[in-house]
Scaffold this motif. Structure first.
Motif: not given
Length: 412
Positions: A261, A339-340, A343, A346, A356-357, A360-361, A364
């Protein structure tokens, strides 16, 4: 996994794998005739096959400068990494290494295997260095001096805080990013990129390597050299080596996820840096390692195997990355897909799941806002259609025929 295994498990990777094999063969054959350049390029292939391959994207003059730059810093790193060298000997060498690159008589025996050969014959690298344009020499000298000074600082200092972690990674990798930007600028191909973006390009790669190499580093002989920051790992264990043991797997993985992360914070800068590159050869040289890094982080995330052995992208997927990373649209596509993948792994019970979310968001969103995702030719997973099946059959026949000439070929 040999080629036949790839054909069965990942048939869509066969063509890129064959293409990569042919490219590597070309690289091995393209050794310059001059002794010092022959040594430099052959040594580059021995200490980093992947770098020796991507460097071929560059035009000859810049390629020579980057080759020498890499070998100089690899030699400096060999001195730093050799834990058998007493500090009173090591520190002056690190501090003065930028001077030694001008000295055709200087060499220092240390390291092992190919790295020892590099150090024993470092004078040949110096000869190559002295043939470079002055602007390249000045950039290499400046970064070598700054890196040697930074390494000296951390020989006597542990990586305690996340600030220490960023500072160490700056000295050993962020400065590489700054140096490459200087070389690109000196070549006349690119504008000089902002230092913060160049630094992030290095930190993203270095943190990925530090995360992936836990087991190798903790088991190093005669003593371990670890760079996981205490501020992070002490939340999960009393000693860093505790993560090696199965009974600590849950906490080990949580620590691993925390570090992944942390590394993701640099991805947006990397995307910005690459999106501003104009020269196609420089773009591919920069983009392929960055895509490999986000792919490696996706594999390492929430993966206890990091503490059991080596986690890395399989060769077929590596070949696909090299084959499919051609445009910025491809980079956005790769970062979005990897990254998907991360994700999807997780665990909502992970202490850092929310952060972390968010990271990643953010990655993206950058990829989606580019408007280029639908133009990407990069796909981690391919659909198997009739054309692909036909291609696989043809390649299988070719592979079988090749075994009669080169029986070991299928073990690539």
């Amino acid at each position: 996994m040999g080629l036949l295994g790839v054909m069965v498990a990942h048939p869509e990777e066969v063509y890129p794998l064959v293409k990569l094999k042919l490219a590597m063969d070309r690289v091995r054959r393209q050794i310059p005739p001059e002794p010092h350049w022959a040594f430099s390029y052959s040594m580059l292939q021995k200490v980093s096959r992947s770098f020796a391959l991507v460097i071929q994207q560059l035009r000859p003059e810049l390629r020579n400068a980057v080759c020498v730059f890499y070998l100089v810093l690899r030699a400096l790193d060999t001195v730093e990494d050799d834990t058998s060298i007493p500090s009173d000997i090591k520190l002056p060498i690190l501090q003065n290494f930028y001077r030694h690159i001008y000295d055709l008589e200087w060499r220092f025996s240390c390291g092992t295997k190919d790295y020892k050969v590099l150090m024993d014959k470092f004078d040949l690298v110096s000869i190559a260095f002295l043939e470079l344009d002055k602007s390249y020499q000045e950039a290499i000298e400046d970064i070598t001096k700054r890196m040697g000074a930074g390494m000296t600082k951390f020989i006597c200092k542990e990586v305690e805080t996340t600030d220490d972690y960023d500072e160490y990674c700056h000295y050993v990798a962020g400065l590489v990013g700054l140096g490459l930007s200087k070389l690109f600028y000196a070549s006349g191909s690119e504008k000089l990129k902002p230092d913060n973006l160049s630094n992030s390009m290095g930190l993203f790669l270095q943190k990925t390597n530090i995360i992936r190499d836990y087991l190798e580093d903790i088991n190093e002989i005669p003593k371990s050299r670890m760079f996981w920051p205490r501020q992070i790992w002490s939340k999960y264990a009393d000693k860093l080596e505790d993560f090696k043991y199965a009974e600590n797997s849950t906490k080990a993985v949580q620590c691993l996820n925390d570090l992944v992360t942390n590394a993701l914070m640099h991805a947006e800068d990397c995307l910005q840096y690459m999106s501003d590159l104009k020269d196609q050869s420089i773009f591919q040289f920069c983009a392929i390692p960055q895509v490999m890094a986000i792919g490696t982080l996706a594999l390492c995330y929430n993966n206890v195997e990091v503490f059991r052995g080596v986690v890395k992208m399989r060769r077929g997927l590596t070949a696909k990355v090299i084959n499919q990373t051609n445009t910025m649209a491809d980079v956005y596509g790769a970062f979005y897909e990897f990254s998907s993948m991360l994700k999807s792994k997780i665990d909502h019970n992970d202490p850092n799941a929310k952060v972390t979310h968010q990271r990643v968001d953010a990655i993206q969103n950058v990829c989606k806002s580019s408007g280029l995702l639908n133009k990407s030719g990069f796909h981690v997973h391919e659909s198997k259609n009739n054309c692909t099946s036909l291609l696989i059959v043809v390649l299988l026949l070719v592979a079988i025929l090749l075994t009669f000439v080169h029986p070991k070929w299928l073990n690539f």
